[in-house]
Design a protein around this motif. Structure first.
Motif, PDB file in Angstrom:
ATOM      1  N   TRP A   1     -22.989   1.964  76.499  1.00  0.00           N
ATOM      2  CA  TRP A   1     -24.145   2.434  76.406  1.00  0.00           C
ATOM      3  C   TRP A   1     -23.928   3.689  77.137  1.00  0.00           C
ATOM      4  O   TRP A   1     -24.150   4.681  77.328  1.00  0.00           O
ATOM      5  CB  TRP A   1     -24.815   2.115  77.612  1.00  0.00           C
ATOM      6  CG  TRP A   1     -26.434   2.187  78.666  1.00  0.00           C
ATOM      7  CD1 TRP A   1     -26.030   2.973  79.738  1.00  0.00           C
ATOM      8  CD2 TRP A   1     -27.945   2.461  77.376  1.00  0.00           C
ATOM      9  NE1 TRP A   1     -27.487   3.524  79.522  1.00  0.00           N
ATOM     10  CE2 TRP A   1     -28.205   3.376  78.920  1.00  0.00           C
ATOM     11  CE3 TRP A   1     -27.919   3.032  76.431  1.00  0.00           C
ATOM     12  CZ2 TRP A   1     -29.527   4.135  78.376  1.00  0.00           C
ATOM     13  CZ3 TRP A   1     -29.541   2.743  75.941  1.00  0.00           C
ATOM     14  CH2 TRP A   1     -29.530   3.641  77.250  1.00  0.00           C
TER      15      TRP A   1
ATOM     16  N   ALA B   1     -21.738  -3.329  70.540  1.00  0.00           N
ATOM     17  CA  ALA B   1     -22.852  -2.949  71.550  1.00  0.00           C
ATOM     18  C   ALA B   1     -24.102  -3.734  71.969  1.00  0.00           C
ATOM     19  O   ALA B   1     -24.635  -4.605  72.835  1.00  0.00           O
ATOM     20  CB  ALA B   1     -23.173  -1.816  70.841  1.00  0.00           C
ATOM     21  N   MET B   2     -24.722  -4.377  70.953  1.00  0.00           N
ATOM     22  CA  MET B   2     -26.114  -4.953  71.212  1.00  0.00           C
ATOM     23  C   MET B   2     -26.374  -6.751  70.465  1.00  0.00           C
ATOM     24  O   MET B   2     -25.346  -6.640  69.685  1.00  0.00           O
ATOM     25  CB  MET B   2     -27.171  -3.978  70.340  1.00  0.00           C
ATOM     26  CG  MET B   2     -26.665  -2.564  71.273  1.00  0.00           C
ATOM     27  SD  MET B   2     -28.640  -1.336  70.134  1.00  0.00           S
ATOM     28  CE  MET B   2     -29.666  -2.801  71.470  1.00  0.00           C
ATOM     29  N   THR B   3     -27.597  -6.896  71.144  1.00  0.00           N
ATOM     30  CA  THR B   3     -27.791  -8.903  70.593  1.00  0.00           C
ATOM     31  C   THR B   3     -29.066  -8.748  70.959  1.00  0.00           C
ATOM     32  O   THR B   3     -29.846  -7.484  71.949  1.00  0.00           O
ATOM     33  CB  THR B   3     -27.185  -9.529  71.148  1.00  0.00           C
ATOM     34  OG1 THR B   3     -27.274 -10.813  71.024  1.00  0.00           O
ATOM     35  CG2 THR B   3     -27.015  -9.517  73.021  1.00  0.00           C
TER      36      THR B   3
ATOM     37  N   ILE C   1     -27.772  -3.534  75.522  1.00  0.00           N
ATOM     38  CA  ILE C   1     -26.289  -3.164  75.227  1.00  0.00           C
ATOM     39  C   ILE C   1     -25.388  -3.333  76.445  1.00  0.00           C
ATOM     40  O   ILE C   1     -25.963  -3.448  77.358  1.00  0.00           O
ATOM     41  CB  ILE C   1     -27.238  -1.857  74.935  1.00  0.00           C
ATOM     42  CG1 ILE C   1     -25.864  -1.243  74.182  1.00  0.00           C
ATOM     43  CG2 ILE C   1     -27.507  -1.113  75.952  1.00  0.00           C
ATOM     44  CD1 ILE C   1     -25.840   0.213  73.746  1.00  0.00           C
ATOM     45  N   GLY C   2     -24.535  -3.631  75.850  1.00  0.00           N
ATOM     46  CA  GLY C   2     -23.265  -3.706  76.474  1.00  0.00           C
ATOM     47  C   GLY C   2     -22.834  -2.214  77.484  1.00  0.00           C
ATOM     48  O   GLY C   2     -23.294  -0.911  76.778  1.00  0.00           O
TER      49      GLY C   2
ATOM     50  N   LEU D   1     -24.536  -6.316  81.567  1.00  0.00           N
ATOM     51  CA  LEU D   1     -25.714  -5.693  79.896  1.00  0.00           C
ATOM     52  C   LEU D   1     -26.581  -5.366  80.472  1.00  0.00           C
ATOM     53  O   LEU D   1     -27.367  -5.719  81.168  1.00  0.00           O
ATOM     54  CB  LEU D   1     -25.737  -8.118  79.825  1.00  0.00           C
ATOM     55  CG  LEU D   1     -24.583  -8.575  79.736  1.00  0.00           C
ATOM     56  CD1 LEU D   1     -25.250  -9.676  79.781  1.00  0.00           C
ATOM     57  CD2 LEU D   1     -24.012  -8.419  78.144  1.00  0.00           C
TER      58      LEU D   1
ATOM     59  N   LEU E   1     -23.289 -12.476  74.135  1.00  0.00           N
ATOM     60  CA  LEU E   1     -23.407 -11.513  75.299  1.00  0.00           C
ATOM     61  C   LEU E   1     -21.973 -11.350  76.147  1.00  0.00           C
ATOM     62  O   LEU E   1     -21.467 -10.215  76.625  1.00  0.00           O
ATOM     63  CB  LEU E   1     -24.257 -12.761  76.386  1.00  0.00           C
ATOM     64  CG  LEU E   1     -25.871 -12.772  76.588  1.00  0.00           C
ATOM     65  CD1 LEU E   1     -26.252 -13.716  77.117  1.00  0.00           C
ATOM     66  CD2 LEU E   1     -26.242 -10.787  76.260  1.00  0.00           C
TER      67      LEU E   1
ATOM     68  N   PHE F   1     -24.704  -4.832  65.822  1.00  0.00           N
ATOM     69  CA  PHE F   1     -26.238  -5.824  66.953  1.00  0.00           C
ATOM     70  C   PHE F   1     -25.558  -7.148  65.783  1.00  0.00           C
ATOM     71  O   PHE F   1     -25.947  -7.469  64.653  1.00  0.00           O
ATOM     72  CB  PHE F   1     -27.165  -4.977  66.164  1.00  0.00           C
ATOM     73  CG  PHE F   1     -28.445  -5.334  67.181  1.00  0.00           C
ATOM     74  CD1 PHE F   1     -28.757  -6.685  67.180  1.00  0.00           C
ATOM     75  CD2 PHE F   1     -29.211  -4.441  67.700  1.00  0.00           C
ATOM     76  CE1 PHE F   1     -29.591  -7.153  68.035  1.00  0.00           C
ATOM     77  CE2 PHE F   1     -30.225  -4.999  68.358  1.00  0.00           C
ATOM     78  CZ  PHE F   1     -30.299  -6.432  68.398  1.00  0.00           C
TER      79      PHE F   1
ATOM     80  N   LEU G   1     -20.474  -8.417  74.588  1.00  0.00           N
ATOM     81  CA  LEU G   1     -20.979  -7.272  74.751  1.00  0.00           C
ATOM     82  C   LEU G   1     -19.914  -6.679  76.508  1.00  0.00           C
ATOM     83  O   LEU G   1     -19.913  -5.223  76.162  1.00  0.00           O
ATOM     84  CB  LEU G   1     -22.398  -7.357  74.875  1.00  0.00           C
ATOM     85  CG  LEU G   1     -23.561  -7.231  74.158  1.00  0.00           C
ATOM     86  CD1 LEU G   1     -23.580  -8.251  72.902  1.00  0.00           C
ATOM     87  CD2 LEU G   1     -24.988  -6.788  74.792  1.00  0.00           C
ATOM     88  N   GLN G   2     -20.333  -7.398  77.101  1.00  0.00           N
ATOM     89  CA  GLN G   2     -19.791  -7.582  78.419  1.00  0.00           C
ATOM     90  C   GLN G   2     -18.000  -7.153  78.511  1.00  0.00           C
ATOM     91  O   GLN G   2     -17.658  -5.617  78.760  1.00  0.00           O
ATOM     92  CB  GLN G   2     -19.262  -8.527  79.246  1.00  0.00           C
ATOM     93  CG  GLN G   2     -20.927  -9.456  79.719  1.00  0.00           C
ATOM     94  CD  GLN G   2     -20.869 -10.431  80.658  1.00  0.00           C
ATOM     95  OE1 GLN G   2     -20.149 -11.679  80.107  1.00  0.00           O
ATOM     96  NE2 GLN G   2     -21.421 -10.443  81.287  1.00  0.00           N
TER      97      GLN G   2
ATOM     98  N   ILE H   1     -15.561   1.027  69.295  1.00  0.00           N
ATOM     99  CA  ILE H   1     -15.934  -0.072  68.986  1.00  0.00           C
ATOM    100  C   ILE H   1     -14.384  -0.987  68.840  1.00  0.00           C
ATOM    101  O   ILE H   1     -14.140  -1.437  68.246  1.00  0.00           O
ATOM    102  CB  ILE H   1     -17.549  -1.098  68.480  1.00  0.00           C
ATOM    103  CG1 ILE H   1     -18.502   0.108  68.930  1.00  0.00           C
ATOM    104  CG2 ILE H   1     -17.394  -2.178  69.312  1.00  0.00           C
ATOM    105  CD1 ILE H   1     -19.851  -0.709  68.218  1.00  0.00           C
TER     106      ILE H   1
END
Length: 336
Positions: free
Chosen positions: A257, A97-99, A252-253, A149, A88, A42, A91-92, A2
Motif C-alpha cells: 500500500w 499485495a492482497m487477499t 492489502i499489505g 495489514l 496474510l 491477489f 502480505l505482511q 512485489i
C-alpha cells in the motif's frame, strides 16, 4: 515491485516439490512488469464459482479501468498460494499485495476483529452492514494497519450454520459429542465448545476428506461455501441456526500500500467500495441458486428455535465484555 522471490522461498521451504518450482517460475516471470504498471497479486482460498471471487473480479475490473491499466490485479484462487493465515503472512512481508480472508482469520492478527465472531451479536443482515459500513466497521478496517495489514472493505459472507453427516442438529444438545470443524481462531473454537460440540480446527481445504473419513462429524459455514466445497455430497443435514454472521475482509499489505501514490490508493479504495455493492448482489443470487442445488441433492434443511442456541452461547459475549475496549464496541453494535 512485489518480491516474487519471497514467495518462492516460502513455497520451497514448505517442500511443495515440483509444483512449488513451477509456481516460482510463474511468479518470477509475472513480476517482470512495465515501468508504468504495478501488478497486484491477489490470493484467496475460494473457488472461482464463489460469489466472493466474483466480487474480487469486479474490483479487479474496476481498478484497472479507473487507472487506465496502471494498476493490474492478478488473482490466485483456490488456495494456490496457501491457507488464509499463510497468505496474510505473505502480505505482511510484502511478497504479495492482497487477499480476501474471513474476519475470523484476521482476528489472529488484529484482535479487534474478534467482535465479528460473537454468536448472535448481529440481529440480521441489515444490522450487520449498518455496523460494517459505519463507524465501527471503519475502526475495524483501520485497526489491522498496526499489524501491516490494511482492511479495504467488507464482503457479505452470509450467516454461518451447522451441517452434519450422521444426524441432524435440532437443538444445542444434539451437538454433544460431535466433532465440529471450525476455523483456526479462538472465538470460533469457544463458540462451538460452549454450544456443546467438540471444536476441531483445521484448514478449509482439508475438510472434505476429513468429513469423508469421519475425522470430524460436521462443520459450520454459509450456504455458498457448503455448495462450492461440495460438502453437501457428504453431509445431508443443514441446520439454519445462523449462529454468526462473520464477514469477509479484503486486505492489502501495508508494505505494498505504501508503494502506491495517493491517486493509486484512491483508485483502489474506490474500486473496493464499488465491488461491495456487486458482491452483495452476487451473494443473494448465489444463495438462491444453491438452495435449488441442495434440494435436488436431497439435503434436509432444519429450522430450529434459535433462542435455544443463543441462550446457550450467551456466555461467549459475556466473557468478551469483561474486556473494557471490547465492551465499548459491543455496546455500540447492540445500540444500532
Amino acid at each position: 515491485m512485489i518480491a516474487g522471490r519471497n514467495i518462492c522461498s516460502w513455497l520451497l521451504k514448505g517442500k511443495h516439490g515440483i509444483g512449488a518450482l513451477l509456481c516460482c517460475v510463474f511468479l518470477f516471470n509475472s513480476c517482470v512488469i512495465d515501468s508504468d504498471k504495478k501488478i497486484l497479486f491477489f490470493a484467496h482460498s475460494l473457488p472461482t464459482t464463489h460469489p466472493v471471487h466474483k466480487g474480487i473480479v469486479a474490483m479487479k475490473e474496476s481498478v484497472e479501468k479507473k487507472s487506465n491499466g496502471k494498476l493490474v490485479v492478478k488473482i490466485f484462487p483456490d488456495g494456490q498460494l496457501g491457507t488464509e493465515r499463510e497468505v496474510l503472512e505473505l502480505l505482511q512481508i510484502g511478497s504479495i499485495a492482497m487477499t480476501k480472508v474471513s474476519a475470523a482469520s484476521m482476528s489472529n492478527f488484529a484482535p479487534a476483529y474478534q467482535v465479528t465472531s460473537i454468536p448472535y451479536l448481529f440481529r440480521d443482515r441489515e444490522h450487520l452492514f449498518k455496523v460494517l459500513e459505519g463507524e465501527v466497521g471503519k475502526e475495524l478496517l483501520e485497526s489491522s494497519s498496526a499489524y501491516l495489514l490494511r482492511g479495504l472493505c467488507f464482503y457479505d459472507a452470509g450467516a454461518r450454520s451447522f451441517y452434519a453427516k450422521k444426524k441432524p442438529v435440532k437443538t444445542p444438545q444434539d451437538l454433544d459429542g460431535m466433532k465440529i470443524r471450525t476455523m483456526n481462531d479462538e472465538m470460533s473454537v469457544n463458540m462451538v465448545n460452549t454450544l456443546g460440540g467438540s471444536a476441531t480446527p483445521m484448514a478449509y481445504g482439508e475438510l472434505y476428506t476429513a468429513l469423508q473419513q469421519n475425522v470430524v462429524d460436521g462443520a459450520e459455514n454459509n450456504i455458498p461455501s457448503f455448495v462450492t466445497s461440495n460438502h453437501y455430497e457428504v453431509c445431508k443435514y443443514y441446520t439454519f441456526d445462523e449462529h454468526t454472521m462473520v464477514p469477509d475482509v479484503v486486505v492489502i499489505g501495508t508494505k505494498f500500500w505504501n508503494t502506491l501514490s495517493t491517486q493509486e490508493q484512491q483508485w483502489l479504495q474506490d474500486a473496493a467500495n464499488e465491488s461491495v455493492i456487486k458482491q452483495k448482489q452476487y451473494w443473494q443470487e448465489t444463495v438462491a441458486e444453491n438452495m435449488e442445488v441442495l434440494k435436488k441433492a436431497n439435503v434436509e434443511f432444519l429450522y430450529p428455535d434459535k433462542t435455544k442456541f443463543s441462550a446457550k452461547a450467551s456466555g461467549v459475549m459475556e466473557k468478551m465484555m469483561q474486556d473494557e475496549k471490547m465492551k465499548t464496541v459491543i455496546e455500540k453494535i447492540l445500540a444500532q
